[in-house]
Design a protein around this motif. Sequence first.
Motif, PDB file in Angstrom:
ATOM      1  N   PRO A  44     -16.177  -9.135  29.555  1.00 43.79           N
ATOM      2  CA  PRO A  44     -17.590  -9.498  29.321  1.00 43.79           C
ATOM      3  C   PRO A  44     -18.551  -8.600  30.109  1.00 43.79           C
ATOM      4  CG  PRO A  44     -16.273 -11.481  29.560  1.00 43.79           C
ATOM      5  CD  PRO A  44     -15.368 -10.325  29.898  1.00 43.79           C
ATOM      6  N   GLU A  45     -18.115  -8.110  31.290  1.00 40.62           N
ATOM      7  CA  GLU A  45     -18.999  -7.269  32.120  1.00 40.62           C
ATOM      8  C   GLU A  45     -19.048  -5.817  31.640  1.00 40.62           C
ATOM      9  OE1 GLU A  45     -18.623  -7.850  36.320  1.00 40.62           O
ATOM     10  OE2 GLU A  45     -19.026 -10.000  36.151  1.00 40.62           O
ATOM     11  N   ILE A  46     -18.208  -5.474  30.671  1.00 43.22           N
ATOM     12  CA  ILE A  46     -18.363  -4.165  30.002  1.00 43.22           C
ATOM     13  C   ILE A  46     -19.666  -4.194  29.208  1.00 43.22           C
ATOM     14  CG2 ILE A  46     -17.480  -2.822  28.007  1.00 43.22           C
ATOM     15  CD1 ILE A  46     -15.853  -2.141  30.393  1.00 43.22           C
ATOM     16  N   ILE A  47     -19.970  -5.339  28.626  1.00 41.57           N
ATOM     17  CA  ILE A  47     -21.174  -5.479  27.796  1.00 41.57           C
ATOM     18  C   ILE A  47     -22.444  -5.300  28.635  1.00 41.57           C
ATOM     19  CG2 ILE A  47     -22.444  -7.132  26.311  1.00 41.57           C
ATOM     20  CD1 ILE A  47     -19.839  -6.032  25.036  1.00 41.57           C
ATOM     21  N   SER A  48     -22.417  -5.777  29.887  1.00 44.74           N
ATOM     22  CA  SER A  48     -23.608  -5.658  30.744  1.00 44.74           C
ATOM     23  C   SER A  48     -23.526  -4.423  31.651  1.00 44.74           C
ATOM     24  CB  SER A  48     -23.746  -6.912  31.600  1.00 44.74           C
ATOM     25  OG  SER A  48     -22.538  -7.124  32.310  1.00 44.74           O
ATOM     26  N   GLU A  49     -22.462  -3.644  31.493  1.00 46.69           N
ATOM     27  CA  GLU A  49     -22.243  -2.421  32.283  1.00 46.69           C
ATOM     28  C   GLU A  49     -22.150  -2.677  33.780  1.00 46.69           C
ATOM     29  OE1 GLU A  49     -24.300   1.224  30.211  1.00 46.69           O
ATOM     30  OE2 GLU A  49     -25.509  -0.576  29.935  1.00 46.69           O
ATOM     31  N   SER A 120     -14.781  -8.317  18.445  1.00 46.82           N
ATOM     32  CA  SER A 120     -13.977  -9.067  19.412  1.00 46.82           C
ATOM     33  C   SER A 120     -13.959  -8.273  20.705  1.00 46.82           C
ATOM     34  CB  SER A 120     -12.541  -9.217  18.893  1.00 46.82           C
ATOM     35  OG  SER A 120     -11.678  -9.570  19.956  1.00 46.82           O
ATOM     36  N   ILE A 121     -14.121  -8.946  21.842  1.00 41.73           N
ATOM     37  CA  ILE A 121     -14.049  -8.223  23.127  1.00 41.73           C
ATOM     38  C   ILE A 121     -12.713  -8.490  23.828  1.00 41.73           C
ATOM     39  CG2 ILE A 121     -16.555  -8.127  23.434  1.00 41.73           C
ATOM     40  CD1 ILE A 121     -16.109 -10.353  25.649  1.00 41.73           C
ATOM     41  N   GLY A 126     -12.288  -2.848  21.760  1.00 37.63           N
ATOM     42  CA  GLY A 126     -13.189  -3.765  21.062  1.00 37.63           C
ATOM     43  C   GLY A 126     -14.472  -3.980  21.845  1.00 37.63           C
ATOM     44  N   ALA A 127     -14.342  -4.144  23.165  1.00 41.65           N
ATOM     45  CA  ALA A 127     -15.529  -4.380  24.002  1.00 41.65           C
ATOM     46  C   ALA A 127     -16.441  -3.152  23.992  1.00 41.65           C
ATOM     47  CB  ALA A 127     -15.096  -4.726  25.428  1.00 41.65           C
ATOM     48  N   LEU A 128     -15.844  -1.946  24.038  1.00 39.07           N
ATOM     49  CA  LEU A 128     -16.660  -0.719  24.047  1.00 39.07           C
ATOM     50  C   LEU A 128     -17.354  -0.514  22.699  1.00 39.07           C
ATOM     51  CD1 LEU A 128     -14.220   1.630  26.011  1.00 39.07           C
ATOM     52  CD2 LEU A 128     -16.423   0.737  26.832  1.00 39.07           C
TER      53      LEU A 128
END
Length: 367
Positions: A44-49, A120-121, A126-128
């Motif tokens: 999930p923290e990949i999404i917020s960098e 899907s993350i 998928g997250a990237l």
Amino acid sequence: MKLVVIGCGFAGIEVVEGVRKGMKDAEITMIDPRARMQNQSLFPEIISEKVTPDEITGDLSSFARKHDAKFINEAALSVDFKSKVVKTEREEVPYDFLAITVGAVQSYFGIPGAEEHSYSINTLEGALEAKEALERLVSSGKDRIAVVGAGLTGVELVGELVDKYGGKLKITLIEALSKVLPAFSEANPKVCTYIERVLREKRVDIMLNAAVERVEDDKIYFKGGEPLDYDMLFWTAGIRPAPLLETLDVPKERGWIKVDENLRVEGMNDVFAGGDCVFTMIDGRCSGKNAEEAERQGRMIAENIVRSEKGKPLAKYRPKNTLERPRAFISYGGGKAIATSGRFMIKGRIAYMLKKYVDLRFMKRFE
Ligand SMILES: Cc1cc2nc3c(=O)[nH]c(=O)nc-3n(C[C@H](O)[C@H](O)[C@H](O)COP(=O)(O)OP(=O)(O)OC[C@H]3O[C@@H](n4cnc5c(N)ncnc54)[C@H](O)[C@@H]3O)c2cc1C
């Protein structure tokens, strides 16, 4: 003694480390199609960098070298339990002991359009990909985000979306059951009500009792009620066993491998299994699926392989994160989290710092 470990995630890594510690002369082969172990807890923290891919993945080749193991960077395609051989596309690997630790993949429950139209993350790739699509969406001025599944991943993802994009997005969190974080509702309903309140304060729309029936490229249809228009859909609802399990002729419960109290595949003396891919029911307690439980099972598998080889009685596994008494860190954005175990709960910044420590501690072994 030849050990083959299929799947090098949280459980598999522990098996390799534990067996190497207990048996200097074991011939260990690790098999995984991924070149790097992925710490999913931080996707999930990949999404917020807040994290980078490098921080939350670990190189399996150098891990193998450190533990004097061979690493085959391919998927295992089948296992011949009679002749004790694991097959990949290019290799046939004989074993004395086998550990199956292949994890789980995203489930779409056969809902039409769900996989095709959603992100899907559950994997780093998928997250990237989702992150890139989200950036494009935001710069095009579109803003309607739907997240299906208000379990741990869905809640954490929503927290990160709010942290990164704030008021730029209109977020709807959709859950088929009657509570946010339904897995915690029996043991500690306060976890559910607290998170629901916090997310509503962050202006997240929450739809409960909303079972998705089908998905089109801009609309979600429910079993009852009005459809919901969306610009981007994240699917965080449910997991199913890794596909390899379909090829294995072993006892299963709803597709998950059934293991005995020593974490041996039921009816087998030389094949162990652990982590997300197993169904573990011991003394009426059923393991939940999370990283802590996978790590503990991996350590027990290692211990019992060493004991088997030395002719000692096997140790009994005691589930800790159970369906009846779930344990988890659940972050909800703003650098805050809940830490809960059964009826116990602490919340806020300390819980988040503890979560980060626990999440990143596992990765130390790859440094
Ligand atoms: C988005 C997300 C967030 C999460 N957050 C948390 C959290 O905050 N806290 C927590 O405790 N848990 C969390 N989890 C759950 C946790 O990540 C899993 O419980 C844990 O990864 C299970 O470990 P495992 O070793 O069983 O499987 P995995 O870690 O998934 O490892 C399985 C490995 O098997 C490999 N594999 C699969 N098929 C084959 C094959 N045919 N041949 C060879 N190798 C194969 C895969 O490539 C993978 O490397 C989260 C999961 C997701 C998806």
